[in-house]
Design a protein around this motif. Sequence first.
Motif, PDB file in Angstrom:
ATOM      1  N   UNK A 197     -88.441 -24.271  34.186  1.00 37.73           N
ATOM      2  CA  UNK A 197     -89.576 -24.141  33.280  1.00 37.73           C
ATOM      3  C   UNK A 197     -89.522 -25.175  32.176  1.00 37.73           C
ATOM      4  N   UNK A 198     -90.714 -25.630  31.746  1.00 33.75           N
ATOM      5  CA  UNK A 198     -90.713 -26.645  30.684  1.00 33.75           C
ATOM      6  C   UNK A 198     -91.842 -26.486  29.664  1.00 33.75           C
ATOM      7  N   UNK A 199     -92.571 -25.402  29.685  1.00 30.62           N
ATOM      8  CA  UNK A 199     -93.581 -25.241  28.648  1.00 30.62           C
ATOM      9  C   UNK A 199     -94.577 -24.151  28.940  1.00 30.62           C
ATOM     10  N   UNK A 200     -95.129 -23.602  27.868  1.00 33.83           N
ATOM     11  CA  UNK A 200     -96.192 -22.604  27.998  1.00 33.83           C
ATOM     12  C   UNK A 200     -97.523 -23.296  28.257  1.00 33.83           C
ATOM     13  N   UNK A 201     -98.415 -22.609  28.954  1.00 30.22           N
ATOM     14  CA  UNK A 201     -99.772 -23.090  29.239  1.00 30.22           C
ATOM     15  C   UNK A 201    -100.691 -22.004  28.693  1.00 30.22           C
ATOM     16  N   UNK A 202    -101.239 -22.241  27.514  1.00 31.38           N
ATOM     17  CA  UNK A 202    -102.090 -21.237  26.875  1.00 31.38           C
ATOM     18  C   UNK A 202    -103.537 -21.693  26.866  1.00 31.38           C
ATOM     19  N   UNK A 203    -104.437 -20.746  26.914  1.00 27.55           N
ATOM     20  CA  UNK A 203    -105.880 -20.990  26.936  1.00 27.55           C
ATOM     21  C   UNK A 203    -106.553 -19.967  26.017  1.00 27.55           C
ATOM     22  N   UNK A 204    -107.803 -20.212  25.593  1.00 24.94           N
ATOM     23  CA  UNK A 204    -108.491 -19.245  24.721  1.00 24.94           C
ATOM     24  C   UNK A 204    -108.626 -17.877  25.390  1.00 24.94           C
ATOM     25  N   UNK A 205    -108.451 -16.826  24.618  1.00 20.26           N
ATOM     26  CA  UNK A 205    -108.547 -15.470  25.169  1.00 20.26           C
ATOM     27  C   UNK A 205    -109.995 -15.098  25.478  1.00 20.26           C
ATOM     28  N   UNK A 206    -110.915 -15.472  24.600  1.00 23.44           N
ATOM     29  CA  UNK A 206    -112.349 -15.191  24.797  1.00 23.44           C
ATOM     30  C   UNK A 206    -113.106 -16.511  24.677  1.00 23.44           C
ATOM     31  N   UNK A 207    -113.103 -17.341  25.716  1.00 23.55           N
ATOM     32  CA  UNK A 207    -113.691 -18.684  25.619  1.00 23.55           C
ATOM     33  C   UNK A 207    -115.196 -18.659  25.331  1.00 23.55           C
TER      34      UNK A 207
END
Length: 285
Positions: free
Chosen positions: A139-149
């Motif tokens: 593993x090398x990093x988190x991949x985050x996205x908006x919760x309510x785009x």
Amino acid sequence: MSTTKPTDAPMPLVSVLLCTKNPNPARLHEAVLSVCRQQYQHWELILYDDASSPIGQAAIRSAASLDTRIRLVRGSVSRGLAHALNCAVQSARGAYLARMDDDDRCAPERFLHQAAFLLAHPECDWVGSFAKRFDDRGGWGDFTVPIAPTAHDFLHNSPFIHPSVMFRAESLARAGGYNESETCRFCEDYELFLRMTAMGMRGANLPLPLLFYREDRASYQKRTIKRRFSEAAVRFRGFSALRLPFMKKLLYTAKPLALCFVPRSVQYAVKRRLARSNYTKGDHS
């Protein structure tokens, strides 16, 4: 198109769409195993072989033998991922359609959380999640996205991680499925999310890392100039349909074209550095 292993089992709630062509056997095996190990058991896996070579077919058959809930569908001619996904959708029986790539892995609780969310939120047409990036070194990093785009979240990049998403089958059908046009090739997921949002549909993301997303140096070698121009065209049409501000539309349409001038090795190195610093924002650039 041929299908093997018909079943008289009860109708599954979740159909997993996994399309592949000449896969890495070990990676495909792990991807399929991660589906087999789901805490939520009421699923089927549509394993679509997009006209693989005989060696590729053997690897796919081996993966299909891992569970009786896996149905192997084989296409005679390869027409791209969008066509393969539409064929897989036609074979699916579930009310929910979960995407999966042939080199990623699902967290064991993925289907449980996403199916529960869709059952509890009828206003949402699909749900994705956060992810963990990994490669052969770990593993090398988190991949985050908006919760309510919102519409504006599409400017920077797609606010959804495609292989993390679970759709309502009826919503995907209402949208007309994936666009198989050459103008959308390599960007069929971004185009679909833009189009569904412009139609008034709604998606959300669970703030849980329910997918292990493979992203390595080889991933960046696929990001060719042709792919960048396709993305720019998809952005311009999609931003126009969402009625985003004119200047922002032009600026962010140009983003993939500007990246043509940045070596892919540099893009990869920067992404890893940002991920290690915990400043990264999930994207597909």
